[in-house]
Structures are given as C-alpha cells and as structure tokens.
Scaffold this motif. Structure first.
Motif, mmCIF file in Angstrom:
data_model
loop_
_atom_site.group_PDB
_atom_site.id
_atom_site.type_symbol
_atom_site.label_atom_id
_atom_site.label_comp_id
_atom_site.label_asym_id
_atom_site.label_seq_id
_atom_site.Cartn_x
_atom_site.Cartn_y
_atom_site.Cartn_z
ATOM 1 N N PRO A 5 0.823 -1.213 0.000
ATOM 2 C CA PRO A 5 0.000 0.000 0.000
ATOM 3 C C PRO A 5 0.856 1.263 0.000
ATOM 4 C CG PRO A 5 -0.712 -1.546 1.709
ATOM 5 C CD PRO A 5 0.597 -2.049 1.188
ATOM 6 N N THR A 6 0.289 2.325 -0.534
ATOM 7 C CA THR A 6 0.923 3.636 -0.460
ATOM 8 C C THR A 6 0.331 4.388 0.735
ATOM 9 O OG1 THR A 6 -0.731 4.757 -1.825
ATOM 10 C CG2 THR A 6 1.072 3.641 -2.982
ATOM 11 N N PHE A 7 0.878 5.556 1.004
ATOM 12 C CA PHE A 7 0.413 6.340 2.161
ATOM 13 C C PHE A 7 -1.040 6.757 1.995
ATOM 14 C CE2 PHE A 7 1.641 9.556 -0.891
ATOM 15 C CZ PHE A 7 0.739 10.574 -0.685
ATOM 16 N N SER A 8 -1.538 6.789 0.765
ATOM 17 C CA SER A 8 -2.914 7.248 0.540
ATOM 18 C C SER A 8 -3.940 6.117 0.569
ATOM 19 C CB SER A 8 -3.009 7.979 -0.799
ATOM 20 O OG SER A 8 -2.660 7.116 -1.868
ATOM 21 N N ASP A 9 -3.487 4.868 0.612
ATOM 22 C CA ASP A 9 -4.428 3.742 0.650
ATOM 23 C C ASP A 9 -5.094 3.648 2.012
ATOM 24 O OD1 ASP A 9 -4.286 2.583 -1.972
ATOM 25 O OD2 ASP A 9 -2.266 1.871 -1.475
ATOM 26 N N ARG A 10 -6.369 3.316 2.021
ATOM 27 C CA ARG A 10 -7.123 3.158 3.259
ATOM 28 C C ARG A 10 -7.842 1.809 3.216
ATOM 29 N NH1 ARG A 10 -4.134 6.561 4.104
ATOM 30 N NH2 ARG A 10 -4.476 8.691 4.859
ATOM 31 N N PHE A 11 -7.129 0.768 3.590
ATOM 32 C CA PHE A 11 -7.725 -0.563 3.613
ATOM 33 C C PHE A 11 -8.244 -0.864 5.016
ATOM 34 C CE2 PHE A 11 -4.311 -1.233 0.228
ATOM 35 C CZ PHE A 11 -5.174 -0.838 -0.799
ATOM 36 N N ASP A 12 -9.233 -1.751 5.101
ATOM 37 C CA ASP A 12 -9.861 -2.022 6.387
ATOM 38 C C ASP A 12 -8.936 -2.766 7.344
ATOM 39 O OD1 ASP A 12 -12.736 -1.073 5.998
ATOM 40 O OD2 ASP A 12 -12.468 -2.369 4.261
ATOM 41 N N LEU A 13 -8.142 -3.693 6.811
ATOM 42 C CA LEU A 13 -7.241 -4.486 7.637
ATOM 43 C C LEU A 13 -5.885 -4.585 6.966
ATOM 44 C CD1 LEU A 13 -9.590 -7.501 8.554
ATOM 45 C CD2 LEU A 13 -8.957 -5.588 10.047
ATOM 46 N N HIS A 14 -4.856 -4.683 7.805
ATOM 47 C CA HIS A 14 -3.490 -4.979 7.360
ATOM 48 C C HIS A 14 -3.007 -6.160 8.193
ATOM 49 C CE1 HIS A 14 -3.900 -0.927 5.760
ATOM 50 N NE2 HIS A 14 -2.789 -1.082 5.076
ATOM 51 N N ALA A 15 -2.515 -7.207 7.531
ATOM 52 C CA ALA A 15 -2.105 -8.408 8.249
ATOM 53 C C ALA A 15 -0.735 -8.876 7.775
ATOM 54 C CB ALA A 15 -3.130 -9.525 8.049
ATOM 55 N N ASP A 16 0.011 -9.498 8.692
ATOM 56 C CA ASP A 16 1.329 -10.031 8.365
ATOM 57 C C ASP A 16 1.250 -11.380 7.649
ATOM 58 O OD1 ASP A 16 2.590 -7.853 9.514
ATOM 59 O OD2 ASP A 16 2.698 -8.797 11.489
ATOM 60 N N GLY A 17 0.101 -12.014 7.699
ATOM 61 C CA GLY A 17 -0.092 -13.315 7.076
ATOM 62 C C GLY A 17 -1.501 -13.783 7.366
ATOM 63 N N LEU A 18 -1.810 -15.013 6.971
ATOM 64 C CA LEU A 18 -3.178 -15.491 7.149
ATOM 65 C C LEU A 18 -3.516 -15.770 8.611
ATOM 66 C CD1 LEU A 18 -3.997 -17.731 4.087
ATOM 67 C CD2 LEU A 18 -3.982 -15.254 4.329
ATOM 68 N N ALA A 19 -2.531 -16.202 9.393
ATOM 69 C CA ALA A 19 -2.797 -16.413 10.816
ATOM 70 C C ALA A 19 -3.144 -15.093 11.496
ATOM 71 C CB ALA A 19 -1.599 -17.065 11.497
ATOM 72 N N ASP A 20 -2.401 -14.053 11.157
ATOM 73 C CA ASP A 20 -2.679 -12.726 11.701
ATOM 74 C C ASP A 20 -4.056 -12.247 11.244
ATOM 75 O OD1 ASP A 20 -2.375 -10.239 12.933
ATOM 76 O OD2 ASP A 20 -1.284 -9.394 11.221
ATOM 77 N N LEU A 21 -4.391 -12.463 9.971
ATOM 78 C CA LEU A 21 -5.696 -12.068 9.467
ATOM 79 C C LEU A 21 -6.815 -12.794 10.208
ATOM 80 C CD1 LEU A 21 -7.469 -10.604 7.363
ATOM 81 C CD2 LEU A 21 -7.178 -12.614 5.890
ATOM 82 N N ALA A 22 -6.665 -14.113 10.367
ATOM 83 C CA ALA A 22 -7.683 -14.889 11.079
ATOM 84 C C ALA A 22 -7.821 -14.405 12.516
ATOM 85 C CB ALA A 22 -7.327 -16.372 11.054
ATOM 86 N N GLY A 23 -6.702 -14.085 13.151
ATOM 87 C CA GLY A 23 -6.742 -13.587 14.520
ATOM 88 C C GLY A 23 -7.481 -12.256 14.619
ATOM 89 N N GLN A 24 -7.226 -11.380 13.659
ATOM 90 C CA GLN A 24 -7.917 -10.082 13.672
ATOM 91 C C GLN A 24 -9.410 -10.266 13.464
ATOM 92 O OE1 GLN A 24 -6.177 -6.701 11.574
ATOM 93 N NE2 GLN A 24 -4.230 -7.810 11.363
ATOM 94 N N LEU A 25 -9.793 -11.181 12.596
ATOM 95 C CA LEU A 25 -11.217 -11.411 12.366
ATOM 96 C C LEU A 25 -11.856 -12.088 13.577
ATOM 97 C CD1 LEU A 25 -11.152 -12.513 8.628
ATOM 98 C CD2 LEU A 25 -12.027 -10.361 9.558
ATOM 99 N N ASP A 26 -11.095 -12.928 14.270
ATOM 100 C CA ASP A 26 -11.617 -13.552 15.494
ATOM 101 C C ASP A 26 -11.908 -12.501 16.563
ATOM 102 O OD1 ASP A 26 -11.503 -16.110 14.504
ATOM 103 O OD2 ASP A 26 -9.575 -16.600 15.407
ATOM 104 N N ARG A 27 -11.072 -11.474 16.609
ATOM 105 C CA ARG A 27 -11.221 -10.439 17.637
ATOM 106 C C ARG A 27 -12.220 -9.356 17.250
ATOM 107 N NH1 ARG A 27 -5.624 -11.297 17.485
ATOM 108 N NH2 ARG A 27 -5.291 -9.402 16.254
ATOM 109 N N ALA A 28 -12.606 -9.349 15.997
ATOM 110 C CA ALA A 28 -13.485 -8.262 15.514
ATOM 111 C C ALA A 28 -14.879 -8.362 16.131
ATOM 112 C CB ALA A 28 -13.581 -8.326 13.998
#
Length: 229
Positions: free
Chosen positions: A206-229
């Motif tokens: 991403p660039t400084f102007s991108d606004r994505f909902d989530l940023h994750a280091d990998g799929l485990a991190d992504l799953a963890g963030q969704l678990d906590r959401a």
C-alpha cells in the motif's frame, strides 16, 4: 470491523496464496539448467513484464481477450528464445509452470482456519483451467473458485469483482477482499468491497494514501484479527 459485517472472504490467488515467482523460477531452471541465478532472475523479469503488459493491453481494449494460459505460453516462448532454447516441448512445460506454484507456508492452514467461520471464494486472473491446476497443486481449499475468464477481462476491471458479489448473493460491503496487491484491493474497493492487505515477500504494498480495512502479516494474523473483531 465486527464479525457480522462480513459474510464471505474473497481471496486473490497469485502472489497472495501462492509464490508465483518461485514457481516460474523453477520452470526456468528446468528449461535451461546451465543458467546462473542472475540470468534466471532476468528471464523471470521478462516473463512478468510480458504478462503485465499484455493484461494491461487487454484491459485498455488494445488487444482482444486471451486466457492466462495463452499469455503464459507467449511469455514462455519469449523466455525460451532469450535462453536460446528451441524445443516446443520445453516451451510447453515452462508455460505450465505457471500452474505449479507453491503455496506460502501459512496458506493451507490459514485457509482451513478461516473456512471454519466464513465461506471462502477464490477470485483469480488465472483461467478456469489454470485455476484448477493451481488449486490442486497448492492444496488450496475453497467453497467457490472464480476465474476472470468468465468476464473475458482481468482485474482490476470491476466486472471481475462483481463475479464474487453475484455468486455470494450478498452486498459488496459484506465481502472482504484479501490480497497482497494494493492495486487489486483498490479495484475491489471501487466496487464497495471491504479490503484486507496481507503482506508477502512479493506483491504491491500500500501507499500512504491507501485506506484498507485491515493490514495483516499473514493469514494467521488475518484470522486472529477477524476472530477479535
């Protein structure tokens, strides 16, 4: 992001779930085992430049649609010519390396974990035939795998993301698009999908102007963030 807001997770495949450069690199080494590593990297770059350029020409309407299989074959011919290899069977084998891409170390377990909570949709620029080979080789688990071939164009054309919206039967804002390419997420964002950037050694950060909902280091991190959401 609260969990009920997401009804399905949509994944890019090439680069996000499989290591595309590694697979093509292996194919180039098989094509010409005597090549040194700098030359292998030059030929890998030649392959990617061709694919990127021709997909862009198709998106711009300069060239009629061709499937990813045919673009891979064109790239393989260019690489073989540059490597001094004149063997149609070897060229065909190199072209198929685009379907023999290894998964990232966290891909298979990450998909399995996410599949326990969400319907998973693969959404790829790979053709239907190539996607079948990719899924089988890398052991990817889907509830549905969609190919841009069905729209006769390529991401980031909105028609490709619309495939996932149509198949899911849900509003775009209830789908989460996951990719290692910021350009891909921008395309999904333009159609109203939620977005999650997953960092990979290859991709488009991403660039400084991108606004994505989530940023994750990998799929485990992504799953963890969704678990906590």
């Amino acid at each position: 992001m609260s969990q009920p807001e997401i009804d399905a997770v949509v994944f890019d495949v090439l680069g996000t779930l499989v290591d595309e450069p590694a697979g093509i690199r292996a194919g180039i080494r098989e094509l010409a085992p005597s090549l040194d590593e700098p030359r292998v990297e030059e030929l890998l770059s030649l392959w990617h430049r061709h694919i990127d350029r021709e997909q862009r020409r198709i998106l711009d309407g300069v060239r009629p649609y061709l499937t990813s299989d045919l673009l891979d074959l064109e790239a393989a011919r260019q690489v073989a010519d540059a490597a001094g290899v004149d063997d149609p069977a070897a060229v065909a084998a190199l072209a198929l390396s685009g379907q023999r891409l290894p998964p990232w170390p966290d891909t298979v377990a990450g998909l399995a974990r996410l599949a326990e909570r969400f319907p998973l949709i693969g959404l790829s620029n790979a053709s239907r035939r190539a996607l079948l080979g990719l899924n089988a080789h890398a052991g990817l688990r889907w509830h549905q795998a969609l190919s841009a071939e069905d729209t006769r164009t390529y991401k980031p054309d909105p028609a490709v993301y619309q495939l996932a919206v149509t198949v899911s039967g849900r509003p775009p804002e209830r789908l989460l698009m996951v990719a290692a390419h910021a350009w891909d997420l921008r395309g999904a964002q333009n159609l109203g999908l939620r977005t999650a950037y997953v960092a990979r050694p290859v991709g488009d950060p991403p660039t400084f102007s991108d606004r994505f909902d989530l940023h994750a280091d990998g799929l485990a991190d992504l799953a963890g963030q969704l678990d906590r959401a």
